[in-house]
Scaffold this motif. Sequence first.
Motif, PDB file in Angstrom:
ATOM      1  N   GLY A 161       2.519  23.306  -7.666  1.00 31.02           N
ATOM      2  CA  GLY A 161       1.083  23.604  -7.645  1.00 31.02           C
ATOM      3  C   GLY A 161       0.797  25.042  -7.271  1.00 31.02           C
ATOM      4  O   GLY A 161      -0.360  25.443  -7.204  1.00 31.02           O
ATOM      5  N   LYS A 162       1.851  25.819  -7.001  1.00 30.51           N
ATOM      6  CA  LYS A 162       1.638  27.211  -6.579  1.00 30.51           C
ATOM      7  C   LYS A 162       1.735  28.178  -7.754  1.00 30.51           C
ATOM      8  O   LYS A 162       2.432  27.926  -8.738  1.00 30.51           O
TER       9      LYS A 162
ATOM     10  N   ASN B 215      -1.414  18.704  -3.672  1.00 30.76           N
ATOM     11  CA  ASN B 215      -1.624  20.033  -4.268  1.00 30.76           C
ATOM     12  C   ASN B 215      -0.328  20.688  -4.737  1.00 30.76           C
ATOM     13  O   ASN B 215      -0.300  21.892  -4.986  1.00 30.76           O
ATOM     14  N   GLY B 216       0.757  19.939  -4.816  1.00 30.29           N
ATOM     15  CA  GLY B 216       2.018  20.531  -5.290  1.00 30.29           C
ATOM     16  C   GLY B 216       2.538  21.631  -4.393  1.00 30.29           C
ATOM     17  O   GLY B 216       3.105  22.607  -4.857  1.00 30.29           O
ATOM     18  N   ASN B 217       2.373  21.445  -3.080  1.00 33.06           N
ATOM     19  CA  ASN B 217       2.824  22.462  -2.130  1.00 33.06           C
ATOM     20  C   ASN B 217       4.331  22.529  -1.950  1.00 33.06           C
ATOM     21  O   ASN B 217       4.836  23.450  -1.317  1.00 33.06           O
ATOM     22  N   GLY B 218       5.035  21.526  -2.451  1.00 36.51           N
ATOM     23  CA  GLY B 218       6.491  21.588  -2.432  1.00 36.51           C
ATOM     24  C   GLY B 218       7.126  21.223  -1.100  1.00 36.51           C
ATOM     25  O   GLY B 218       6.577  20.435  -0.338  1.00 36.51           O
ATOM     26  N   TYR B 219       8.295  21.822  -0.860  1.00 38.27           N
ATOM     27  CA  TYR B 219       9.113  21.432   0.299  1.00 38.27           C
ATOM     28  C   TYR B 219       8.355  21.477   1.620  1.00 38.27           C
ATOM     29  O   TYR B 219       8.631  20.718   2.523  1.00 38.27           O
ATOM     30  N   GLU B 220       7.402  22.397   1.728  1.00 38.74           N
ATOM     31  CA  GLU B 220       6.722  22.541   3.024  1.00 38.74           C
ATOM     32  C   GLU B 220       5.965  21.277   3.412  1.00 38.74           C
ATOM     33  O   GLU B 220       5.656  21.069   4.568  1.00 38.74           O
TER      34      GLU B 220
ATOM     35  N   PHE C  18      -1.557  12.720 -10.605  1.00 41.59           N
ATOM     36  CA  PHE C  18      -0.772  13.607  -9.742  1.00 41.59           C
ATOM     37  C   PHE C  18      -0.684  13.030  -8.332  1.00 41.59           C
ATOM     38  O   PHE C  18       0.391  12.965  -7.733  1.00 41.59           O
ATOM     39  N   ALA C  19      -1.847  12.585  -7.803  1.00 44.39           N
ATOM     40  CA  ALA C  19      -1.871  12.035  -6.446  1.00 44.39           C
ATOM     41  C   ALA C  19      -1.022  10.769  -6.369  1.00 44.39           C
ATOM     42  O   ALA C  19      -0.296  10.547  -5.396  1.00 44.39           O
ATOM     43  N   ASP C  20      -1.084   9.942  -7.433  1.00 44.88           N
ATOM     44  CA  ASP C  20      -0.359   8.674  -7.427  1.00 44.88           C
ATOM     45  C   ASP C  20       1.142   8.871  -7.564  1.00 44.88           C
ATOM     46  O   ASP C  20       1.923   8.191  -6.922  1.00 44.88           O
ATOM     47  N   ILE C  21       1.554   9.769  -8.456  1.00 40.12           N
ATOM     48  CA  ILE C  21       2.968   9.829  -8.824  1.00 40.12           C
ATOM     49  C   ILE C  21       3.662  11.070  -8.269  1.00 40.12           C
ATOM     50  O   ILE C  21       4.697  10.976  -7.612  1.00 40.12           O
ATOM     51  N   CYS C  22       3.103  12.223  -8.530  1.00 39.75           N
ATOM     52  CA  CYS C  22       3.829  13.472  -8.286  1.00 39.75           C
ATOM     53  C   CYS C  22       3.810  13.887  -6.820  1.00 39.75           C
ATOM     54  O   CYS C  22       4.785  14.456  -6.310  1.00 39.75           O
ATOM     55  N   SER C  23       2.708  13.621  -6.149  1.00 33.93           N
ATOM     56  CA  SER C  23       2.542  14.158  -4.795  1.00 33.93           C
ATOM     57  C   SER C  23       3.557  13.568  -3.817  1.00 33.93           C
ATOM     58  O   SER C  23       3.877  14.193  -2.810  1.00 33.93           O
ATOM     59  N   THR C  24       4.092  12.382  -4.126  1.00 35.19           N
ATOM     60  CA  THR C  24       5.104  11.771  -3.259  1.00 35.19           C
ATOM     61  C   THR C  24       6.255  12.742  -3.019  1.00 35.19           C
ATOM     62  O   THR C  24       6.768  12.847  -1.914  1.00 35.19           O
ATOM     63  N   CYS C  25       6.667  13.426  -4.056  1.00 37.27           N
ATOM     64  CA  CYS C  25       7.810  14.339  -3.924  1.00 37.27           C
ATOM     65  C   CYS C  25       7.373  15.805  -3.874  1.00 37.27           C
ATOM     66  O   CYS C  25       7.995  16.605  -3.185  1.00 37.27           O
ATOM     67  N   HIS C  26       6.330  16.156  -4.618  1.00 36.09           N
ATOM     68  CA  HIS C  26       5.930  17.570  -4.723  1.00 36.09           C
ATOM     69  C   HIS C  26       4.855  17.961  -3.719  1.00 36.09           C
ATOM     70  O   HIS C  26       4.506  19.132  -3.619  1.00 36.09           O
ATOM     71  N   GLY C  27       4.328  16.974  -2.968  1.00 38.78           N
ATOM     72  CA  GLY C  27       3.304  17.271  -1.975  1.00 38.78           C
ATOM     73  C   GLY C  27       1.907  17.257  -2.567  1.00 38.78           C
ATOM     74  O   GLY C  27       1.720  17.447  -3.772  1.00 38.78           O
TER      75      GLY C  27
END
Length: 234
Positions: free
Chosen positions: A175-176, A161-166, A150-159
């Motif tokens: 992640g919410k 912890n998956g916080n999203g646009y913020e 998640f940290a390597d791939i997803c967090s680039t766009c999703h933040g």
Amino acid sequence: MILKRKKFGVFACLGFLALAGCNSHSGAAIAADKSPSVAMTAKKVQKGKAVFVENCVACHQADAIGQPGVAPSLSNPEFLSMASSEFLTKTIASGRAGTSMVAFGEILSKQDINNVVAYIRSQATLPFRGEQIDAQPDAHGDERLGKMWFADICSTCHGVNGNGYESGGTGTAIGKAGFLNTVSDGFIRETVRHGRSNTRMRGLQGPSGLANLTDREIDDIITYMRTVPSKDEE
Ligand code: HEC
Ligand code: HEC
């Protein structure tokens, strides 16, 4: 998670009662999905479009094509192939806490929400696979590995912890709790496998994917995602 989804099914069911009938607790809303066209008269779709133009277009854009960093596409073919009426109704009525997607259940009537769901559905171009996807087994992967992917791939766009646009990315707040409590593991799995065409969410499996994740790695990620909201209290 399953309990919440089932409980909500009763609510979604009421809206479709007249049109599709409700005869079982587990498959109530899904029964409506089996024949989305039944619930989708031209008049309903037209009324739903008016609701959309008045309340949703500022963020989701004309024809619901979305805008990166502002609001996701609601006309995306892969999204509509797996987003059940139950999912749409719940997301619209309850919103996604901690994002700009507010709870329209406090603003719009149930009728308006039903109509806007019919409008969104009317843009579907691929066959509906939500029932099979939601029936997929839950993920039982390795949380620690999932956290790494998640940290390597997803967090680039999703933040983180998956916080999203913020957090400044283009991906939604996966992640919410607002998102996680509304979807099945199958929904997440298929989205990661195949992505959403014409958005920045590319398929992350197969040689043409942005990454080439195995099924096991995807399940590691889902297992991790399920632990995130409790760690990230707001
Ligand atoms: C290059 C950017 C990018 C990367 C990397 C990325 N995503 Fe996405 N993701 C998006 C965007 C953008 C959307 C929403 C599509 C839209 O805006 O219409 C999305 C949507 C999703 C959704 C659906 C969310 C919803 O609100 O319905 C899931 C689930 C998802 N991504 C999971 C993941 C996972 C898990 C990873 C890592 C393995 C990942 N994504 C990597 C950009 C990305
Ligand atoms: C102020 C901006 C805004 C408005 C107005 C708005 N939305 Fe949203 N919507 C969002 C955002 C932002 C998200 C993604 C939240 C997240 O990060 O999970 C979203 C997500 C959604 C989703 C989930 C999509 C997915 O990919 O999982 C649906 C369905 C949706 N909105 C429907 C609607 C409808 C219908 C209306 C009008 C009644 C509406 N929205 C109005 C901002 C908005």
